[in-house]
Scaffold this motif. Structure first.
Motif, PDB file in Angstrom:
ATOM      1  N   HIS A 435     -16.337   0.833  26.029  1.00 40.78           N
ATOM      2  CA  HIS A 435     -16.825   0.716  27.404  1.00 40.78           C
ATOM      3  C   HIS A 435     -15.681   0.576  28.409  1.00 40.78           C
ATOM      4  N   VAL A 436     -14.616  -0.167  28.015  1.00 36.00           N
ATOM      5  CA  VAL A 436     -13.488  -0.375  28.950  1.00 36.00           C
ATOM      6  C   VAL A 436     -12.282   0.503  28.597  1.00 36.00           C
ATOM      7  N   HIS A 437     -12.475   1.411  27.624  1.00 34.97           N
ATOM      8  CA  HIS A 437     -11.440   2.388  27.245  1.00 34.97           C
ATOM      9  C   HIS A 437     -10.151   1.714  26.775  1.00 34.97           C
ATOM     10  N   LEU A 438     -10.298   0.684  25.929  1.00 35.71           N
ATOM     11  CA  LEU A 438      -9.127  -0.005  25.397  1.00 35.71           C
ATOM     12  C   LEU A 438      -9.204  -0.076  23.881  1.00 35.71           C
ATOM     13  N   ASN A 439      -8.044  -0.219  23.246  1.00 32.08           N
ATOM     14  CA  ASN A 439      -7.969  -0.433  21.812  1.00 32.08           C
ATOM     15  C   ASN A 439      -8.663  -1.761  21.462  1.00 32.08           C
ATOM     16  N   ILE A 440      -9.395  -1.793  20.332  1.00 27.05           N
ATOM     17  CA  ILE A 440     -10.164  -2.997  19.963  1.00 27.05           C
ATOM     18  C   ILE A 440      -9.271  -4.218  19.834  1.00 27.05           C
ATOM     19  N   ASP A 441      -8.165  -4.078  19.087  1.00 26.96           N
ATOM     20  CA  ASP A 441      -7.284  -5.226  18.858  1.00 26.96           C
ATOM     21  C   ASP A 441      -6.649  -5.698  20.154  1.00 26.96           C
ATOM     22  N   TYR A 442      -6.260  -4.754  20.998  1.00 25.46           N
ATOM     23  CA  TYR A 442      -5.640  -5.108  22.273  1.00 25.46           C
ATOM     24  C   TYR A 442      -6.635  -5.846  23.164  1.00 25.46           C
ATOM     25  N   LEU A 443      -7.865  -5.332  23.250  1.00 28.58           N
ATOM     26  CA  LEU A 443      -8.895  -5.988  24.049  1.00 28.58           C
ATOM     27  C   LEU A 443      -9.159  -7.398  23.526  1.00 28.58           C
ATOM     28  N   SER A 444      -9.208  -7.544  22.219  1.00 27.01           N
ATOM     29  CA  SER A 444      -9.456  -8.866  21.621  1.00 27.01           C
ATOM     30  C   SER A 444      -8.365  -9.854  22.002  1.00 27.01           C
ATOM     31  N   ARG A 445      -7.109  -9.372  22.011  1.00 28.56           N
ATOM     32  CA  ARG A 445      -5.986 -10.260  22.343  1.00 28.56           C
ATOM     33  C   ARG A 445      -6.059 -10.728  23.801  1.00 28.56           C
ATOM     34  N   ILE A 446      -6.267  -9.781  24.732  1.00 25.16           N
ATOM     35  CA  ILE A 446      -6.253 -10.186  26.139  1.00 25.16           C
ATOM     36  C   ILE A 446      -7.491 -11.018  26.476  1.00 25.16           C
ATOM     37  N   PHE A 447      -8.602 -10.746  25.766  1.00 25.19           N
ATOM     38  CA  PHE A 447      -9.817 -11.515  26.019  1.00 25.19           C
ATOM     39  C   PHE A 447      -9.616 -12.971  25.583  1.00 25.19           C
ATOM     40  N   LYS A 448      -9.061 -13.167  24.394  1.00 26.82           N
ATOM     41  CA  LYS A 448      -8.854 -14.534  23.907  1.00 26.82           C
ATOM     42  C   LYS A 448      -7.831 -15.254  24.769  1.00 26.82           C
ATOM     43  N   ARG A 449      -6.795 -14.521  25.222  1.00 25.73           N
ATOM     44  CA  ARG A 449      -5.768 -15.134  26.052  1.00 25.73           C
ATOM     45  C   ARG A 449      -6.369 -15.642  27.364  1.00 25.73           C
ATOM     46  N   GLU A 450      -7.340 -14.913  27.920  1.00 31.40           N
ATOM     47  CA  GLU A 450      -7.917 -15.306  29.211  1.00 31.40           C
ATOM     48  C   GLU A 450      -9.073 -16.273  29.053  1.00 31.40           C
ATOM     49  N   LYS A 451      -9.915 -16.071  28.036  1.00 35.15           N
ATOM     50  CA  LYS A 451     -11.131 -16.874  27.901  1.00 35.15           C
ATOM     51  C   LYS A 451     -10.985 -18.050  26.936  1.00 35.15           C
ATOM     52  N   GLY A 452      -9.984 -17.988  26.052  1.00 37.52           N
ATOM     53  CA  GLY A 452      -9.788 -19.091  25.117  1.00 37.52           C
ATOM     54  C   GLY A 452     -10.655 -19.028  23.880  1.00 37.52           C
ATOM     55  N   VAL A 453     -11.495 -18.003  23.761  1.00 35.54           N
ATOM     56  CA  VAL A 453     -12.337 -17.816  22.570  1.00 35.54           C
ATOM     57  C   VAL A 453     -12.229 -16.353  22.138  1.00 35.54           C
ATOM     58  N   THR A 454     -12.552 -16.093  20.876  1.00 28.60           N
ATOM     59  CA  THR A 454     -12.515 -14.717  20.405  1.00 28.60           C
ATOM     60  C   THR A 454     -13.684 -13.939  21.008  1.00 28.60           C
ATOM     61  N   LEU A 455     -13.571 -12.637  20.968  1.00 24.03           N
ATOM     62  CA  LEU A 455     -14.609 -11.779  21.514  1.00 24.03           C
ATOM     63  C   LEU A 455     -15.932 -11.981  20.774  1.00 24.03           C
ATOM     64  N   ASN A 456     -15.885 -12.031  19.448  1.00 22.63           N
ATOM     65  CA  ASN A 456     -17.108 -12.227  18.654  1.00 22.63           C
ATOM     66  C   ASN A 456     -17.774 -13.567  18.967  1.00 22.63           C
ATOM     67  N   ASP A 457     -16.943 -14.628  19.066  1.00 20.59           N
ATOM     68  CA  ASP A 457     -17.498 -15.953  19.359  1.00 20.59           C
ATOM     69  C   ASP A 457     -18.135 -15.977  20.741  1.00 20.59           C
ATOM     70  N   TYR A 458     -17.511 -15.287  21.697  1.00 19.06           N
ATOM     71  CA  TYR A 458     -18.061 -15.259  23.047  1.00 19.06           C
ATOM     72  C   TYR A 458     -19.444 -14.602  23.065  1.00 19.06           C
ATOM     73  N   ILE A 459     -19.578 -13.488  22.342  1.00 16.99           N
ATOM     74  CA  ILE A 459     -20.870 -12.782  22.289  1.00 16.99           C
ATOM     75  C   ILE A 459     -21.949 -13.705  21.717  1.00 16.99           C
ATOM     76  N   ILE A 460     -21.614 -14.378  20.616  1.00 21.20           N
ATOM     77  CA  ILE A 460     -22.590 -15.274  19.965  1.00 21.20           C
ATOM     78  C   ILE A 460     -22.951 -16.432  20.894  1.00 21.20           C
ATOM     79  N   LEU A 461     -21.927 -17.048  21.517  1.00 24.53           N
ATOM     80  CA  LEU A 461     -22.180 -18.190  22.398  1.00 24.53           C
ATOM     81  C   LEU A 461     -23.071 -17.811  23.578  1.00 24.53           C
ATOM     82  N   GLU A 462     -22.824 -16.628  24.155  1.00 22.49           N
ATOM     83  CA  GLU A 462     -23.644 -16.194  25.282  1.00 22.49           C
ATOM     84  C   GLU A 462     -25.086 -15.936  24.846  1.00 22.49           C
TER      85      GLU A 462
END
Length: 510
Positions: A435-462
């Motif tokens: 959706h955001v045209h980024l590599n999966i691993d790269y997106l996961s890294r910047i997401f955790k760096r900004e949000k403090g949680v992994t992408l998978n954990d964020y989806i589950i928590l929401e």
């Protein structure tokens, strides 16, 4: 670097934290304390590089804190703040080794520049100490080898110098390698920005690191601050790097010095199969150096780089796709020719990347963050998969840097929006990356760096947060709520819910 801000006024500390652009400074950790005791605890447990402290505080003062830091001989720059325009304060602050005295109130931009200056001083001081240690490590034999290599370039001293190098067991008579001449071409006054020892140390480190993948060792000596000779030969005496691969790494040296050190260099090299020939080869190399500095070009002229058309254009988002099409078209039966094409493509992509790195004043390690990624990037020309990976990493960096921070197109914000809008679906990381045209691993890294949680954990928590809200505000069956947040398997939904909240969704409803 990390900074510690100490002031008994909470509003002053919070104001500085919000008012200074920490990203532009490159500050990674921002810590705060409201008295000297708290500051000592943090300093004892964290690596603090810059201290920004008020002078007058209840109990012990900022001067007491800095005196304690100096007694412990901690590697830290200290900046004092005070609302008192008192010369005695400033004098005492400087006496205790303060870097600067800031009179409050003042614009946050002024504080930011003082911090920047302190960081630059700290970097230079650490660099000098490292150089001093480097000088102590260099053995007497190495200095002799450097001197003898210099004598090898002199036809009258060549034979005797080679004999001495053989006696030292640094070389054998049949040693094969590459004699290289490096010239720094910066138009500005290099002598003002670099000293001789720092320049030699930097060149030695960069060249040694980039030659390591080819199992090459290095012996470098300095003719003057702009001219250097070095000899590369195999760590294993039976191995000599192929000329194509050696040339490729030399190109990497040039690009790295240009991109990271802001040094514009030319390197000319010749293969040497007999040390006695070094003197003749050195004359041949010097004859190859034009008198007109404007003609000194080893790298391909960047205007000939077809991939530079992607610089600051909407085409940047299709870089990987077009690299793949280019390689597919060029991949024929002639493997040697295809390898040369891959090497040239590698160089062209590096030139494109460094235009962006220079534009945003970023380091190469903001793109390739680990040693493993950096090594893969250096050697990406060796196979198509790595070249495509490199193109994708560059594309991701370009797209991220092309988006103004805080806009709705920020990839992390776009991901959170997508999750909220598709909460009833089975959301996968790959869906978000596409959706955001980024590599999966790269997106996961910047997401955790900004949000403090992994992408998978964020989806589950929401999803669980929405489910909990529906359980408390509606009379919908629990099984239907599970479906509404994207879970067709009710038992799995219940297991996740209990893991997060400590009880099942049925118990929540009760």
């Amino acid at each position: 670097m990390n900074i510690l801000i100490v002031d008994d006024l909470i509003s002053v500390v919070n104001g500085i934290i919000k008012g200074v652009d920490w990203d532009s400074l490159g500050i990674l950790g921002i810590y705060k304390a409201h008295n000297v005791y708290e500051a000592r605890v943090l300093i004892n447990n964290l690596k603090i590089d810059i201290l920004l402290t008020d002078i007058e505080m209840p109990g012990e003062s900022g001067l007491d804190l800095v005196e304690w830091i100096r007694e412990k001989e901690l590697d830290m720059e200290c900046i004092f703040m005070s609302s008192h325009a008192d010369f005695e304060y400033a004098q005492r602050a400087l006496h205790f080794g303060g870097f600067r005295y800031v009179l409050l109130p003042c614009p946050y931009s002024e504080i930011q520049e003082v911090i920047r200056d302190a960081m630059e001083k700290l970097k230079k001081d650490r660099s000098r100490r490292k150089l001093s240690e480097y000088g102590k490590i260099i053995s007497e034999d190495v200095w002799i080898e450097k001197m003898l290599l210099e004598e090898c370039l002199d036809a009258q001293k060549n034979v005797r110098a080679v004999e001495k190098l053989v006696e030292l067991k640094r070389f054998s008579r049949d040693t094969q390698g590459y004699l290289c001449y490096l010239k720094i071409r910066n138009e500005e006054d290099v002598e003002e920005k670099w000293d001789l020892q720092l320049m030699e140390f930097t060149l030695n480190n960069v060249i040694s690191e980039l030659m390591a993948p080819l199992q090459q060792r290095l012996l470098l000596f300095q003719k003057n601050i702009r001219e250097y000779w070095f000899f590369c030969d195999g760590i294993d005496s039976n191995y000599t790097a192929p000329v194509e691969l050696f040339g490729r790494q030399i190109q990497m040296v040039i690009e790295t010095l240009r991109g990271i050190c802001r040094l514009d260099t030319r390197i000319i090299y010749r293969y040497c199969d007999d040390l006695i020939k070094i003197a003749a080869l050195s004359r041949e190399i010097l004859e190859d150096v034009p008198n007109n500095e404007a003609d000194l070009l080893l790298c391909p002229d960047v205007t000939e780089n077809r991939w530079l058309q992607y610089y600051n254009t909407e085409w940047a988002g299709k870089l990987k796709e077009n690299v793949a099409l280019f390689l597919e078209k060029k991949n024929g039966d002639d493997r040697r020719k295809f390898l040369r094409i891959c090497m040239q493509l590698h160089t062209d992509l590096i030139q494109l990347l460094y235009k962006y790195l220079n534009q945003y004043n970023d380091s190469i390690f903001s793109v390739f963050e680990t040693n493993g990624m950096f090594e893969r990037y250096i050697n990406a020309y060796k196979n198509v998969d790595d070249l495509l990976w490199m193109a994708e990493m560059i594309q991701n960096y370009i797209m991220r840097r092309s988006i103004p921070p805080g806009t709705s197109e920020d990839p992390v914000q776009e991901v959170t929006r997508y999750v909220h809008e598709h909460i009833s679906q089975d959301i996968k990381r790959s869906d978000l990356a596409n959706h955001v045209h980024l590599n999966i691993d790269y997106l996961s890294r910047i997401f955790k760096r900004e949000k403090g949680v992994t992408l998978n954990d964020y989806i589950i928590l929401e999803k669980m947060n929405v489910a909990r809200n529906l359980l408390s505000t509606t009379r919908l069956p629990v099984s239907l709520i599970a479906v509404k947040v994207g879970y067709s398997n009710f038992s799995y939904f219940s297991k996740l819910y209990k893991k997060i909240y400590g009880h099942s969704p049925v118990q929540e409803r009760r």
